[in-house]
Design a protein around this motif. Structure first.
Motif, PDB file in Angstrom:
ATOM      1  N   HIS A 179      18.428 -12.303   0.689  1.00  0.00           N
ATOM      2  CA  HIS A 179      17.398 -11.845  -0.254  1.00  0.00           C
ATOM      3  C   HIS A 179      17.007 -12.938  -1.254  1.00  0.00           C
ATOM      4  O   HIS A 179      15.896 -12.955  -1.774  1.00  0.00           O
ATOM      5  N   ALA A 180      17.943 -13.856  -1.543  1.00  0.00           N
ATOM      6  CA  ALA A 180      17.651 -14.918  -2.517  1.00  0.00           C
ATOM      7  C   ALA A 180      16.751 -16.007  -1.923  1.00  0.00           C
ATOM      8  O   ALA A 180      16.209 -16.820  -2.652  1.00  0.00           O
ATOM      9  N   ARG A 181      16.608 -15.993  -0.586  1.00  0.00           N
ATOM     10  CA  ARG A 181      15.757 -17.007   0.061  1.00  0.00           C
ATOM     11  C   ARG A 181      14.576 -16.295   0.714  1.00  0.00           C
ATOM     12  O   ARG A 181      14.604 -15.980   1.899  1.00  0.00           O
ATOM     13  N   LEU A 182      13.531 -16.033  -0.124  1.00  0.00           N
ATOM     14  CA  LEU A 182      12.363 -15.312   0.387  1.00  0.00           C
ATOM     15  C   LEU A 182      11.688 -16.134   1.477  1.00  0.00           C
ATOM     16  O   LEU A 182      11.624 -17.355   1.382  1.00  0.00           O
ATOM     17  N   TYR A 183      11.186 -15.473   2.509  1.00  0.00           N
ATOM     18  CA  TYR A 183      10.419 -16.227   3.513  1.00  0.00           C
ATOM     19  C   TYR A 183       8.927 -16.096   3.254  1.00  0.00           C
ATOM     20  O   TYR A 183       8.144 -16.906   3.741  1.00  0.00           O
ATOM     21  N   ALA A 184       8.550 -15.094   2.438  1.00  0.00           N
ATOM     22  CA  ALA A 184       7.132 -14.960   2.080  1.00  0.00           C
ATOM     23  C   ALA A 184       7.019 -14.122   0.815  1.00  0.00           C
ATOM     24  O   ALA A 184       7.906 -13.317   0.511  1.00  0.00           O
ATOM     25  N   GLN A 185       5.919 -14.333   0.079  1.00  0.00           N
ATOM     26  CA  GLN A 185       5.636 -13.501  -1.086  1.00  0.00           C
ATOM     27  C   GLN A 185       4.127 -13.284  -1.126  1.00  0.00           C
ATOM     28  O   GLN A 185       3.362 -14.073  -0.565  1.00  0.00           O
ATOM     29  N   ALA A 186       3.706 -12.215  -1.785  1.00  0.00           N
ATOM     30  CA  ALA A 186       2.278 -11.924  -1.838  1.00  0.00           C
ATOM     31  C   ALA A 186       1.914 -11.271  -3.158  1.00  0.00           C
ATOM     32  O   ALA A 186       2.750 -10.621  -3.796  1.00  0.00           O
ATOM     33  N   THR A 187       0.664 -11.465  -3.569  1.00  0.00           N
ATOM     34  CA  THR A 187       0.096 -10.752  -4.709  1.00  0.00           C
ATOM     35  C   THR A 187      -1.173 -10.085  -4.203  1.00  0.00           C
ATOM     36  O   THR A 187      -1.998 -10.735  -3.547  1.00  0.00           O
ATOM     37  N   GLY A 188      -1.329  -8.809  -4.494  1.00  0.00           N
ATOM     38  CA  GLY A 188      -2.522  -8.110  -4.027  1.00  0.00           C
ATOM     39  C   GLY A 188      -3.144  -7.264  -5.117  1.00  0.00           C
ATOM     40  O   GLY A 188      -2.458  -6.830  -6.053  1.00  0.00           O
ATOM     41  N   HIS A 189      -4.458  -7.051  -4.997  1.00  0.00           N
ATOM     42  CA  HIS A 189      -5.190  -6.168  -5.912  1.00  0.00           C
ATOM     43  C   HIS A 189      -5.784  -5.043  -5.088  1.00  0.00           C
ATOM     44  O   HIS A 189      -6.288  -5.277  -3.977  1.00  0.00           O
ATOM     45  N   PHE A 190      -5.716  -3.844  -5.626  1.00  0.00           N
ATOM     46  CA  PHE A 190      -6.091  -2.661  -4.849  1.00  0.00           C
ATOM     47  C   PHE A 190      -6.993  -1.747  -5.669  1.00  0.00           C
ATOM     48  O   PHE A 190      -6.859  -1.663  -6.895  1.00  0.00           O
ATOM     49  N   LEU A 191      -7.880  -1.065  -4.955  1.00  0.00           N
ATOM     50  CA  LEU A 191      -8.767  -0.081  -5.556  1.00  0.00           C
ATOM     51  C   LEU A 191      -8.126   1.283  -5.328  1.00  0.00           C
ATOM     52  O   LEU A 191      -7.842   1.645  -4.178  1.00  0.00           O
ATOM     53  N   MET A 192      -7.857   2.009  -6.399  1.00  0.00           N
ATOM     54  CA  MET A 192      -7.176   3.296  -6.261  1.00  0.00           C
ATOM     55  C   MET A 192      -8.176   4.395  -5.892  1.00  0.00           C
ATOM     56  O   MET A 192      -9.338   4.335  -6.305  1.00  0.00           O
ATOM     57  N   PRO A 193      -7.726   5.389  -5.140  1.00  0.00           N
ATOM     58  CA  PRO A 193      -8.634   6.492  -4.808  1.00  0.00           C
ATOM     59  C   PRO A 193      -8.964   7.287  -6.064  1.00  0.00           C
ATOM     60  O   PRO A 193      -8.215   7.236  -7.052  1.00  0.00           O
ATOM     61  N   PRO A 194     -10.092   8.024  -6.052  1.00  0.00           N
ATOM     62  CA  PRO A 194     -10.428   8.849  -7.217  1.00  0.00           C
ATOM     63  C   PRO A 194      -9.290   9.829  -7.501  1.00  0.00           C
ATOM     64  O   PRO A 194      -8.567  10.212  -6.587  1.00  0.00           O
ATOM     65  N   GLN A 195      -9.119  10.203  -8.752  1.00  0.00           N
ATOM     66  CA  GLN A 195      -8.047  11.123  -9.145  1.00  0.00           C
ATOM     67  C   GLN A 195      -8.105  12.392  -8.302  1.00  0.00           C
ATOM     68  O   GLN A 195      -9.180  12.953  -8.095  1.00  0.00           O
ATOM     69  N   ARG A 196      -6.914  12.824  -7.864  1.00  0.00           N
ATOM     70  CA  ARG A 196      -6.871  14.077  -7.098  1.00  0.00           C
ATOM     71  C   ARG A 196      -7.198  15.247  -8.025  1.00  0.00           C
ATOM     72  O   ARG A 196      -6.908  15.210  -9.211  1.00  0.00           O
TER      73      ARG A 196
ATOM     74  N   VAL B 222       0.834  -1.211   0.000  1.00  0.00           N
ATOM     75  CA  VAL B 222       0.000   0.000   0.000  1.00  0.00           C
ATOM     76  C   VAL B 222       0.867   1.259   0.000  1.00  0.00           C
ATOM     77  O   VAL B 222       0.598   2.209  -0.742  1.00  0.00           O
ATOM     78  N   ILE B 223       1.928   1.262   0.800  1.00  0.00           N
ATOM     79  CA  ILE B 223       2.795   2.447   0.844  1.00  0.00           C
ATOM     80  C   ILE B 223       3.512   2.628  -0.504  1.00  0.00           C
ATOM     81  O   ILE B 223       3.613   3.733  -1.030  1.00  0.00           O
ATOM     82  N   THR B 224       3.983   1.520  -1.091  1.00  0.00           N
ATOM     83  CA  THR B 224       4.667   1.607  -2.387  1.00  0.00           C
ATOM     84  C   THR B 224       3.718   2.130  -3.469  1.00  0.00           C
ATOM     85  O   THR B 224       4.089   2.968  -4.292  1.00  0.00           O
ATOM     86  N   LEU B 225       2.462   1.636  -3.446  1.00  0.00           N
ATOM     87  CA  LEU B 225       1.461   2.106  -4.414  1.00  0.00           C
ATOM     88  C   LEU B 225       1.197   3.593  -4.234  1.00  0.00           C
ATOM     89  O   LEU B 225       1.173   4.361  -5.194  1.00  0.00           O
ATOM     90  N   ASN B 226       0.981   3.989  -2.997  1.00  0.00           N
ATOM     91  CA  ASN B 226       0.673   5.380  -2.703  1.00  0.00           C
ATOM     92  C   ASN B 226       1.841   6.282  -3.093  1.00  0.00           C
ATOM     93  O   ASN B 226       1.655   7.370  -3.627  1.00  0.00           O
ATOM     94  N   TRP B 227       3.041   5.790  -2.830  1.00  0.00           N
ATOM     95  CA  TRP B 227       4.270   6.532  -3.142  1.00  0.00           C
ATOM     96  C   TRP B 227       4.370   6.762  -4.645  1.00  0.00           C
ATOM     97  O   TRP B 227       4.655   7.861  -5.104  1.00  0.00           O
ATOM     98  N   SER B 228       4.113   5.707  -5.441  1.00  0.00           N
ATOM     99  CA  SER B 228       4.225   5.855  -6.888  1.00  0.00           C
ATOM    100  C   SER B 228       3.099   6.756  -7.415  1.00  0.00           C
ATOM    101  O   SER B 228       3.276   7.475  -8.394  1.00  0.00           O
TER     102      SER B 228
END
Lengths: 140, 173
Positions: free
Chosen positions: B152-169, B78-84
């Motif tokens: 870093h080459a031995r991940l302990y977890a991975q995830a895929t997520g789908h997000f609803l973006m806020p309306p355009q500012r 969420v933070i990475t999405l918001n940041w971009s």
């Protein structure tokens, strides 16, 4: 026969993170678990709305699914999450307790399959659902 | 005689970016609750989850709580999405988040669903996560997140997520 709720409390109270989130078991028997988590402003994910962060709901779901596996009559040891999918239907109403209800619907020799629903005080409209696979310890 | 304007000094650029990131992260009580912080190199973010006893799920191993791992990966997504999402306005100077109160921050993306794979036991030590936006649409975005500890080459977890973006500012805001 030991009190089922006491066993469930022992299980939850041995998990430091579940204690930190204030989780309270309501039921943990025969592959089914119900655990509640009271509203706490420290768990808010969106400061504009006061809605609890999805991550806290994930912790509740993971704990509840694990508890359902632990309570399954075929379970002989511990368990660990293999995968967990969570879908969020709507934001939980700020101020309300969230309750998860998990069912272990299939228990094989190596994998237990679980689904769960989380609701707030409006039990008719789920806040989130989860499906997961959990490890089963090999029989010795 | 027209001369190209001097680029901003590196300190000014860093200050603006770091202030914006701090404002975004510190506005969320649950991020503080877990003790997650973010390290930044240019626009690249890495979530850092310092180990604490309260993050343990299995006291016998001991291992991180699966819910903590799920939450850590979701927070990083969420933070990475918001940041971009704010990056361009931040760089152009249209948006300045320094000292912004949480109520005035850009709205957060909402999680539609997230699937977490637990590849290895979460050890009682610090964890790191980085998210990659695989689709950034106007309404929906998809993100992959990887979590690791010592290696870093031995991940302990991975995830895929789908997000609803806020309306355009509002473009004029």
């Amino acid at each position: 026969m030991p009190d089922m709720i006491d066993l469930a409390r022992q299980f939850i109270h041995a998990l430091p993170h579940s204690v930190l989130l204030g989780m309270e078991p309501q039921k943990m028997v025969a592959g089914e678990a119900v655990i509640s988590m009271p509203y706490n402003s420290a768990l808010v994910g969106d400061p504009k709305t006061g809605v609890i962060h999805g991550g806290a709901v994930s912790s509740l779901m993971d704990t509840c699914c694990g508890a359902a596996v632990m309570s399954h009559p075929d379970n002989k040891g511990g368990t660990a999450t293999i995968d967990l999918r969570i879908d969020y239907m709507r934001p939980a109403t700020p101020g309300q307790t969230i309750t998860a209800h998990a069912t272990c619907y299939h228990f094989s020799r190596s994998v237990a399959f679980v689904r769960a629903v989380a609701t707030d005080e409006d039990g008719a409209h789920p806040v989130a659902t989860a499906t997961g696979a959990f490890t089963v310890e090999a029989k010795r | 005689m027209s001369r190209r304007p001097q680029p901003e000094s590196v300190q000014v650029v860093k200050q603006r970016r770091d202030a914006a990131l701090t404002a975004l992260v510190e506005a969320v009580p649950y991020i503080r609750f877990l003790g997650i912080r973010f390290e930044r190199r240019g626009d690249e973010l890495t979530g850092v989850l310092p180990f604490r006893r309260e993050l343990i799920g299995n006291p016998l191993l001991p291992a991180l709580h699966g819910g903590v791992t799920a939450a850590f990966l979701e927070v990083t997504a969420v933070i990475t999405l918001n940041w971009s999402y704010i990056w361009d306005d931040l760089e152009s100077g249209k948006l300045d988040l320094e000292g912004t109160v949480p109520e005035d921050l850009p709205s957060l993306p909402k999680t539609v669903g997230i699937t977490v794979d637990y590849l290895r036991t979460g050890l009682p030590r610090d964890a790191y996560a980085r998210a990659r936006i695989t689709r950034a649409g106007r309404r929906y975005a998809s993100v992959q997140v990887e979590g690791w500890q010592d290696n870093h080459a031995r991940l302990y977890a991975q995830a895929t997520g789908h997000f609803l973006m806020p309306p355009q500012r509002d473009q004029d805001a």
